[in-house]
Design a protein around this motif. Structure first.
Motif, short mmCIF file in Angstrom:
data_model
loop_
_atom_site.label_atom_id
_atom_site.label_comp_id
_atom_site.label_asym_id
_atom_site.label_seq_id
_atom_site.Cartn_x
_atom_site.Cartn_y
_atom_site.Cartn_z
N GLY A 264 6.28 -14.25 -3.32
CA GLY A 264 7.69 -14.61 -3.48
C GLY A 264 8.56 -13.41 -3.81
N ALA A 265 8.07 -12.57 -4.74
CA ALA A 265 8.83 -11.39 -5.15
C ALA A 265 8.91 -10.36 -4.02
N LEU A 266 7.83 -10.29 -3.22
CA LEU A 266 7.77 -9.29 -2.14
C LEU A 266 8.66 -9.66 -0.96
N SER A 267 8.95 -10.95 -0.78
CA SER A 267 9.58 -11.40 0.46
C SER A 267 10.91 -10.71 0.73
N TYR A 268 11.73 -10.53 -0.30
CA TYR A 268 13.04 -9.92 -0.06
C TYR A 268 12.95 -8.41 0.21
N PRO A 269 12.21 -7.62 -0.60
CA PRO A 269 12.05 -6.20 -0.24
C PRO A 269 11.44 -6.01 1.15
N TYR A 271 11.70 -8.03 3.73
CA TYR A 271 12.74 -8.36 4.71
C TYR A 271 13.74 -7.20 4.84
N ALA A 272 14.06 -6.59 3.69
CA ALA A 272 15.08 -5.54 3.67
C ALA A 272 14.65 -4.27 4.39
N ILE A 273 13.34 -3.99 4.45
CA ILE A 273 12.90 -2.69 5.00
C ILE A 273 12.09 -2.78 6.29
N HIS A 274 11.70 -3.98 6.73
CA HIS A 274 10.70 -4.06 7.81
C HIS A 274 11.23 -3.67 9.19
N TYR A 275 12.49 -3.98 9.47
CA TYR A 275 12.93 -3.91 10.86
C TYR A 275 13.02 -2.50 11.44
N PRO A 276 13.39 -1.48 10.67
CA PRO A 276 13.36 -0.13 11.25
C PRO A 276 12.01 0.25 11.85
N PHE A 277 10.93 -0.30 11.29
CA PHE A 277 9.60 0.00 11.84
C PHE A 277 9.39 -0.70 13.19
N ILE A 278 10.10 -1.80 13.39
CA ILE A 278 10.07 -2.46 14.71
C ILE A 278 10.82 -1.60 15.73
N TYR A 279 11.93 -0.96 15.30
CA TYR A 279 12.59 0.01 16.19
C TYR A 279 11.62 1.12 16.59
N ILE A 303 1.61 -1.20 11.38
CA ILE A 303 3.00 -1.37 10.94
C ILE A 303 3.09 -2.45 9.86
N TYR A 304 2.32 -3.52 10.04
CA TYR A 304 2.29 -4.59 9.04
C TYR A 304 1.83 -4.04 7.69
N VAL A 305 0.74 -3.29 7.69
CA VAL A 305 0.20 -2.73 6.44
C VAL A 305 1.20 -1.76 5.81
N ILE A 306 1.80 -0.90 6.63
CA ILE A 306 2.78 0.07 6.13
C ILE A 306 3.98 -0.65 5.50
N CYS A 307 4.48 -1.67 6.17
CA CYS A 307 5.65 -2.40 5.66
C CYS A 307 5.34 -3.10 4.34
N VAL A 308 4.19 -3.76 4.25
CA VAL A 308 3.81 -4.45 3.01
C VAL A 308 3.64 -3.44 1.88
N ALA A 309 3.00 -2.29 2.18
CA ALA A 309 2.78 -1.26 1.16
C ALA A 309 4.11 -0.68 0.68
N LEU A 310 5.00 -0.35 1.63
CA LEU A 310 6.30 0.22 1.26
C LEU A 310 7.14 -0.78 0.47
N LEU A 313 5.84 -0.96 -3.10
CA LEU A 313 6.31 0.21 -3.87
C LEU A 313 7.78 0.05 -4.24
N CYS A 314 8.59 -0.39 -3.27
CA CYS A 314 10.02 -0.60 -3.53
C CYS A 314 10.23 -1.64 -4.63
N LEU A 315 9.45 -2.72 -4.58
CA LEU A 315 9.60 -3.80 -5.55
C LEU A 315 9.35 -3.32 -6.98
N TYR A 316 8.20 -2.66 -7.19
CA TYR A 316 7.77 -2.34 -8.55
C TYR A 316 8.36 -1.05 -9.10
N PHE A 317 8.66 -0.09 -8.22
CA PHE A 317 9.12 1.22 -8.70
C PHE A 317 10.61 1.47 -8.45
#
Length: 329
Positions: A264-269, A271-279, A303-310, A313-317
């Motif tokens: 739940g906490a991860l869903s918004y971060p 969403y906010a960062i995933h799409y540039p990796f689709i570009y 790309i999935y793993v990179i997006c979830v990892a990033l 990191l964005c969420l907690y730090f």
């Protein structure tokens, strides 16, 4: 059908997000207005949403520069155009056609899905100024009228569906506004009914059932001329039902609760960062590049793993510490 039509309705995730957001907003804020000003509400919403919008813009800018800072057709973009569209995006303001640096007519060319957050902001303004003041009866009228307008716009539109909102073209922007004007208040209406009826908690892995149901609804093919009716069924019936049952769920174990809380906490971060990796991925496909191996699944999986990892990191730090700091100010 064409390959891109096999899982056609993924875009409805935005409508699910808007219904869910309206539900959460109504549930969280409806009973707080006696002790909260409109300005205080806007401040809370900015603190909740804007830190990740800034990061999303910066990730989009970095990817755009890595891809050569040019449009998809290869035409060069001036540095001033990139700077201006970045500045607008940092304040969540749409780019005009003259600043369409990618060439897709996107409202937010550095990070396309920010269009939905733009309408989320408009929805928050409408809620604070108007919707919260409506009686449940008048809120039902609003939802019914908005549903009719959404259907009419889809029916009369060139594509025969509700997949609009992302472009700076006026009719596309109207479609996005109508998606928000229906889904967001529908979620608020759902939260009022939920609060009044106080349905009992459900036993079992409710979160898992709801997640599977949502994936199934989003994975349906195009359906040709029937797609508009299917989309409206999802937004008006399917998504509210999933949210209703999901809200009645209760984590069965401490571990399950932690996992669900993290998702739940991860869903918004995310969403906010995933799409540039689709570009990035689209650019690689166009050039025949497979940076993570020759298997067709390898690059999407990476790309999935990179997006979830990033996003983690964005969420907690970044996101949580910045929001805590801003809340104390």
């Amino acid at each position: 059908g064409a390959p891109e039509q096999q899982m056609f309705h993924g875009f409805l995730a935005v409508d699910f997000f808007l219904v869910l957001s309206g539900f959460v907003m109504g549930y969280a804020y409806d009973d707080k207005w006696s002790s909260m000003s409109v300005g205080g509400f806007f401040r809370r919403r900015l603190i909740r949403l804007h830190p990740m919008i800034v990061i999303g813009v910066l990730v989009g800018l970095a990817v755009f520069i890595c891809q050569g800072a040019e449009r998809w057709d290869g035409t060069q973009i001036t540095a001033s155009a990139v700077m201006l569209t970045t500045l607008l995006a940092l304040f969540l303001l749409p780019s005009p056609t003259s600043l369409d640096v990618r060439g897709n007519t996107e409202m937010f060319p550095l990070n396309g899905p920010h269009w939905s957050l733009f309408f989320e902001y408009i929805g928050s303004i409408l809620y604070a100024l108007t919707i919260r003041r409506l009686s449940t009866r008048w809120l039902k009228v609003w939802v019914a009228v908005a549903a009719a307008a959404l259907f009419a716009n889809g029916y009369l539109g060139p594509d025969g569906n509700i997949a609009s909102g992302w472009s700076s073209q006026p009719m596309n922007m109207l479609g996005g506004f109508l998606r928000m004007a229906f889904a967001y208040p529908a979620g608020m209406l759902l939260s009022r009914i939920f609060r009044e009826r106080k349905p009992a908690a459900l036993k079992g892995p409710v979160f898992l059932y709801c997640a599977v149901a949502l994936i199934l609804l989003l994975s349906v093919p195009s359906l040709g001329g029937a797609k508009l009716y299917y989309e409206l069924f999802c937004v008006a019936v399917g998504f509210p039902a999933i949210i209703w049952f999901g809200a009645r769920g209760k984590a069965l174990t401490v571990t399950a609760e932690r996992v669900i809380s993290y998702i739940g906490a991860l869903s918004y971060p995310l969403y906010a960062i995933h799409y540039p990796f689709i570009y990035l991925y689209i650019g690689w496909i166009n050039k025949g590049i497979q940076p993570f191996g020759s298997q067709p699944w390898a690059t999407p999986a990476a790309i999935y793993v990179i997006c979830v990892a990033l996003a983690t990191l964005c969420l907690y730090f970044y996101d949580l510490p910045v929001r805590r700091w801003l809340s104390k100010k």
